[in-house]
Enzyme design. Sequence first.
Site: not given
Ligand code: RFL
Length: 394
Positions: A73, A202, A294, A298, A388
């Site tokens: 993109h 957006y 979100p 990021k 961005y």
């Molecule tokens: P994660 O992905 O939450 O992974 C953490 C892992 O730890 C496990 N866990 C455990 N394991 C062992 N023992 C325990 N006690 C544990 N407790 C938890 C979990 O099961 C999981 O597998 O964290 P990490 O690696 O720091 O990654 C962060 C990202 O996942 C998060 O920041 C993004 O999803 C945020 N986000 C977006 N980020 C982007 O860069 N681009 C996007 O387009 C974007 N869109 C979004 C998003 C987050 C969203 N939500 C759900 C808040 C859109 C949304 C709607």
Amino acid sequence: MARTCVGIVGAGPAGLVLAHLLADQGVESVVLERQSRSHVERRVRAGLLEHRTVELLEAHGLAERLRARGQVHRGVELRFDGRRHRIAYADLYGGRHMVVYAQQELVADLIRLWIARGGGIAFEAERVTLHGLEGERPEIRYAVGGRGERLACDFVAGCDGFHGVSRGSIPAGALTVHDQRLPFAWVGVLAEVAPSTDEIIYANHARGFAGHMLRSSTVSRFYLQTEPDDPIESWPDERIWAELQRRLATSDGWKLREGPVLEKNVTDMRSFVVEPMQFGRLFLAGDAAHIVPPTGAKGLNLAVADARVLADAIVRQVRASDSSGLAAYSDTCLRRVWRVQEFSSWMTWLVHRIPDGPGADLRRRLQRAQLEYLCASPAAGASFAENYVGIADV
Ligand code: RFL
């Protein structure tokens, strides 16, 4: 008792990227994940990867599928007053682009490649607890299938997301917590329908924000602004499509395609940071240490950036007994984290409907001035693009 150099709690983007970068430098680690493999490989979340994130994954041989299936993109569309404004961020920022690739696909790739290279990983690891973090030999205790296990490590990486155990294992007085809930929430919708746009949209609308994100040629992602704590039951599919039609409508006859809703949920928004991102031999990375609203897409990118800094620091310690990287880990990451917090907060307030209340009219006029400036000024566009697409160094 089993032993490894780095015990990694959590198989999300932060934990898995860290494991791969360490292994590339000959540093052993074991990943412990609370959920099953199929659960983490299906969990729908982020989808927009910064240029730098993709470059890092490529440099470490982790991006083959992403390159084949991800969509490049180069611009984004802002909508307000029924008009469309394109910001050509790649042109405004030295040709750097973004890639749309679903987070669960990336996680599945990283797990498959980790297992293929013989990396240690335990899924469905229950009751994870951390011990001896202030000493030389921390230990992780957990259970798999009801059987207790112990893992001795030199370092523990807390990559277990916002609801994990790692941050909670740090004594309360050792951390400064910055936490603010925003007055916005998103109804997130995954629908089986081809996208109605080539670029992310957006839309700032008097009824609230609407976003049209992309996933694949057959599945699209949408977001609708709602009130925090609004139950998903108040969003039947017909209401979702009616609101998307209204909020995304343009005066030039653009059409939104509709299709079956596959998944929907409500996500609250918060800005959250703990400082420092370290306690003794425990290092927090990704959502375990910080959450951004979100809107700027990021969170995943920040998680990967932390993993990169932590991997370099641990490798330097292990291979050259140089502790400077680990000593600077938290400060190094937090500079980027605060830059990204500021951008994510700014963008969130830019595109959402300002809630009613004292000063709301003034804030709405300021918001409109900001939107018009951003769409008209190449200098404002370049600043947006830099943030961005992902600022190179902070
Ligand atoms: P994660 O992905 O939450 O992974 C953490 C892992 O730890 C496990 N866990 C455990 N394991 C062992 N023992 C325990 N006690 C544990 N407790 C938890 C979990 O099961 C999981 O597998 O964290 P990490 O690696 O720091 O990654 C962060 C990202 O996942 C998060 O920041 C993004 O999803 C945020 N986000 C977006 N980020 C982007 O860069 N681009 C996007 O387009 C974007 N869109 C979004 C998003 C987050 C969203 N939500 C759900 C808040 C859109 C949304 C709607």
